[in-house]
Design an enzyme around this catalytic site. Structure first.
Site, PDB file in Angstrom:
ATOM      1  CB  CYS A 142       0.002  12.685   6.225  1.00 13.34           C
ATOM      2  SG  CYS A 142       0.676  11.106   5.135  1.00 13.34           S
TER       3      CYS A 142
ATOM      4  CB  CYS B 162       6.473   0.631   7.975  1.00 10.78           C
ATOM      5  SG  CYS B 162       8.849   1.171   8.070  1.00 10.78           S
ATOM      6  CB  SER B 163       1.537   3.839   8.835  1.00 12.66           C
ATOM      7  OG  SER B 163       1.977   4.314   7.359  1.00 12.66           O
TER       8      SER B 163
ATOM      9  CG  HIS C  99      -1.648   5.872   6.604  1.00 10.33           C
ATOM     10  ND1 HIS C  99      -1.982   7.316   6.859  1.00 10.33           N
ATOM     11  CD2 HIS C  99      -0.483   7.139   6.244  1.00 10.33           C
ATOM     12  CE1 HIS C  99      -1.678   7.882   6.750  1.00 10.33           C
ATOM     13  NE2 HIS C  99      -0.236   8.390   6.367  1.00 10.33           N
TER      14      HIS C  99
END
Length: 381
Positions: free
Chosen positions: A82, A201-202, A328
């Site tokens: 990430c 949550c992303s 994301h």
């Protein structure tokens, strides 16, 4: 060698599902936007650093250049979990610092698959010492539960992170979701891995972000009124420690990177005006308050309760909406954070502008582990 490196231009696509667009198409859109913002053309770019994970073996940087203009400039493709986008940007920064180039392009791009974050095949899990699962929601749920047991952090406090970031995203036209989510809606959403509900949550989305970096000499040539200085660039990995080496230690990784970045910039956490940090899950954002030194260990819950990290608070965090609401796309996330800070430091962030912003910090972490932190300074006008 250039003592100072500047962000001269940035751009990004809207983060969303883009089933009919390819990685090169998304990357090219972000690159054109960053070049326009910098007042430069692809012919001015002396080196390209491209961050991507899912198609890393297919030379994504070169395929983007096919869309933008093949100049023969060196292209380096980067992957680092990430922290991929931030690592590509750091490589561009390092090349200019070393005196190799005066103008570099960093671009991060990703088309995400559906479902949960975490792509390890069962046979890749190192079972010795493993607790729980290596799926990301389970891992960050576990970390949040440990924080709760140690400091009393509540489910409601974790949920407030999602409320805040969704509220911030309302003012970001490039965010995936622009809808406020009251606390009850967050807490009553589908449970993914306690204490993380779906809204904590992303968001898996497709997207790209790009930045044009220049040397001090080039910035002076272009005029300095919109040049954002990179005061610090730090990249760390897991150090050895007498603990379970199977489980990632993103706390130590982030703390070490923050300390290096603060020392390089000659500032401390209280000097910062805004932060874009890696809220891949709501539990992670609270833990990173402490890892970045925004508050002592165990007091992150108080910080979110008191409104310190909300828009208008002492140190706003994730005014873009963060990964929880903006989205994301892994390879793009680190450079998207730089784009957000650049807008605020220039006074160009519109309705979500942080008034008087002079210093901003961008943070991302990839599990494996790696952490990248950049500290940016507003132009002198």
């Amino acid at each position: 060698m250039s003592d100072a490196v500047y962000v001269q231009g940035t751009g990004m696509t809207r983060f969303d599902r883009a089933p009919n667009r390819r990685v090169p198409d998304l990357g090219a859109e972000a690159v054109f936007s960053a070049l326009d913002d910098a007042g430069l053309s692809i012919a001015d770019i002396q080196a390209v650093y491209c961050g991507n994970i899912m198609e890393a073996g297919q030379t994504p940087g070169q395929r983007i250049m096919q869309q933008v203009g093949q100049t023969g400039a060196p292209v380096v493709n980067v992957t680092n979990a990430c922290a991929t986008g931030a690592t590509a940007l750091r490589e561009a920064w390092a090349a200019i610092r070393a005196g190799l180039h005066d103008v570099c392009l960093a671009v991060g791009v990703e088309k995400m698959g559906a479902g949960l974050l975490g792509w390890g095949e069962p046979e890749t899990i190192h079972t010795e010492g493993l607790l729980g699962s290596d799926l990301m929601p389970a891992l960050f749920a576990h970390a949040g539960s440990v924080h709760s047991a140690r400091y009393g952090t509540s489910f409601e406090q974790f949920a407030r992170v999602a409320v805040k970031n969704h509220q911030h995203a309302v003012h970001n036209p490039l965010a995936r979701y622009r809808k406020e989510t009251p606390l009850e809606e967050v807490m009553n959403a589908e449970m993914i891995a306690y204490p993380l509900t779906k809204l904590m949550c992303s968001v898996n989305v497709d997207g790209a972000a790009a930045a044009v970096l220049v040397s001090a000499r080039k910035a002076r040539e272009l005029g300095m009124s919109r040049s954002v200085r990179i005061r610090a660039s730090a990249l760390t990995s897991d150090p050895y420690s007498e603990r379970n080496l199977t489980m990632p230690d993103f706390d130590t990784c982030t703390t070490n990177a923050a300390n290096q970045a603060y020392e390089m910039a000659g500032v401390g956490p209280r000097d910062l005006d805004l932060i874009e940090l890696h809220d891949c899950f709501a539990t992670a954002e609270l833990m990173h308050y402490e890892n970045l030194g925004l508050c002592p260990r165990g007091e992150a819950g108080r910080l979110i309760d008191d409104g310190d990290t909300w828009a208008g608070g002492r140190i706003p965090v994730n005014l873009s909406g963060g990964l929880l609401s903006k989205g994301h796309p892994i390879g793009a996330t680190g450079i998207a954070n730089i784009h957000e800070l650049t807008l605020h430091l220039r006074g160009e962030a519109g309705a979500r502008q942080q008034a008087g912003a002079r210093l901003g910090l961008a943070h991302v972490i990839g599990l494996g582990s790696c952490c990248a932190i950049h500290i940016l300074e507003a132009p002198n006008k």
